[in-house]
Design a protein around this motif. Sequence first.
Motif, short mmCIF file in Angstrom:
data_model
loop_
_atom_site.label_atom_id
_atom_site.label_comp_id
_atom_site.label_asym_id
_atom_site.label_seq_id
_atom_site.Cartn_x
_atom_site.Cartn_y
_atom_site.Cartn_z
N ARG A 276 1.01 -1.23 0.04
CA ARG A 276 0.02 -0.10 0.12
C ARG A 276 0.99 1.30 0.17
N GLY A 277 1.86 1.06 0.72
CA GLY A 277 2.85 2.39 0.62
C GLY A 277 3.47 2.41 -0.64
N ILE A 278 3.83 1.69 -1.37
CA ILE A 278 4.40 1.66 -2.81
C ILE A 278 3.39 2.06 -3.77
N MET A 279 2.27 1.20 -3.66
CA MET A 279 1.10 1.54 -5.02
C MET A 279 0.36 2.95 -4.76
N LEU A 280 0.15 2.90 -3.48
CA LEU A 280 -1.07 4.22 -3.21
C LEU A 280 -0.30 5.57 -2.86
N ARG A 281 0.81 5.41 -1.99
CA ARG A 281 1.55 6.38 -1.64
C ARG A 281 2.75 6.83 -2.24
N GLY A 282 3.31 6.11 -3.21
CA GLY A 282 4.39 6.37 -3.86
C GLY A 282 5.54 6.15 -3.17
N ALA A 283 5.81 5.49 -2.05
CA ALA A 283 6.81 5.48 -1.19
C ALA A 283 7.87 4.57 -2.00
N ARG A 284 9.30 4.41 -1.66
CA ARG A 284 10.05 3.55 -2.27
C ARG A 284 10.38 2.35 -1.31
N LEU A 285 11.01 1.26 -1.72
CA LEU A 285 10.94 0.11 -0.81
C LEU A 285 12.10 0.44 0.31
N TRP A 286 13.12 1.42 0.14
CA TRP A 286 13.97 1.42 1.19
C TRP A 286 13.29 2.56 2.37
N GLU A 287 12.62 3.34 1.81
CA GLU A 287 11.84 4.23 2.86
C GLU A 287 11.04 3.16 3.89
N LEU A 288 10.56 1.93 3.61
CA LEU A 288 9.84 1.03 4.20
C LEU A 288 10.74 -0.03 4.83
N TRP A 289 11.69 0.21 5.27
CA TRP A 289 12.95 -0.63 5.64
C TRP A 289 12.37 -1.26 6.76
N PRO A 290 11.76 -0.77 7.97
CA PRO A 290 11.42 -1.98 9.03
C PRO A 290 10.47 -2.89 8.58
#
Length: 371
Positions: free
Chosen positions: A332-346
């Motif tokens: 959801r972070g990647i598809m909907l919010r445009g976040a990068r994978l490294w930003e969601l590292w936890p």
Amino acid sequence: MNPRRLGAIVLKELRQLRRDRITLAMIIGIPVMQLVLFGYAINLNLRHLDTGIADQADTSASRALVMDMLASGVIAPKLRVDTPQQLMAALRRGEISIGVVIPPDFERRRFEGREAVQVLVDGSDTVVQSAAIQLAQVPLDTTPVSNDRPLRSGAIAGAGQISVVAFYNPQRRSAVNIVPGLIGIILTMTMVMFTAVSIVRERERGNMELLIATPLGRSELMIGKVLPYVAIGIIQTTLVLLLGMWLFDVPVRGSVLDVYLAALLLITANLALGLLISTKAQSQFQAMQMTMFVFLPSILLSGFMFPFAGMPRVVQWVAEVLPLTHFLRLVRGIMLRGARLWELWPEVLALLAFIGVMMTLAILRFRKRLD
């Protein structure tokens, strides 16, 4: 119909159920699990949502307003920043669900009756978006503050002075939230079940004798059985993505490569869990039964069907063990919010740790023996 013969069959079935611990556990465990989860863990009345606050005015009135918002119980302060841009970055990373922005000219705005506060909401979760609307009902005191009159927070309501701005899904379309989660649900259901029966199937079909005679090591056999299902999982991910974009116009604001990397992490985690189940089950039917004990909590506690923030703290700790919980935050972070994978590292680290533990346990439990 002979009652004596009929009674003998009934007695035989009851004894067989008593010996089958997995079936007995399902008879008792599934109803108890559903009752406890729906009655205790599932809560649609969200409270204490993680919130970031940017109080650029930093006056007694702005601080009182923040205290009034916190007193509503809807939000809980997680971080304080200086600018709205920092709040947006935290929303994109999934660190917070709500951001409160109080501008530097807050005092003048509230006395003039203009919009004085903005509430930024992660609209990718429609339930969170609905809960945040309650913050717009917090009244503002529009009476000038003097030295001889103490501040009375919330004395006079300023209509429309608190605006709620939803990002990522302002139309509140449920498909935008559901379709990315369906990738995780489908992968969890199929990958765990496929591998849960894999080792048992070899034993039931008599192929285990052939595998015992080969020079394959335990690690080689276990990893070799996992790799074909990785390709199947990637195909399923592609199918859901294409249908979601075509039929429901679901956006992919982030990198498609990041989506596939996140899916690969979940696929590997579920395959490792399925292999561990296969080392415990004695038959394919037992393996499918044990899969239900994993799938039911995953679909209920991961945040797919019910909001994660509404669950009690103890239940949230249990949900953190499930790989689907972390994948939903990733996809959801990647598809909907445009976040990068490294930003969601936890979430990435949590999935990698789960894979390492499950695969190690599966390899240690597996023996190339018929007994």
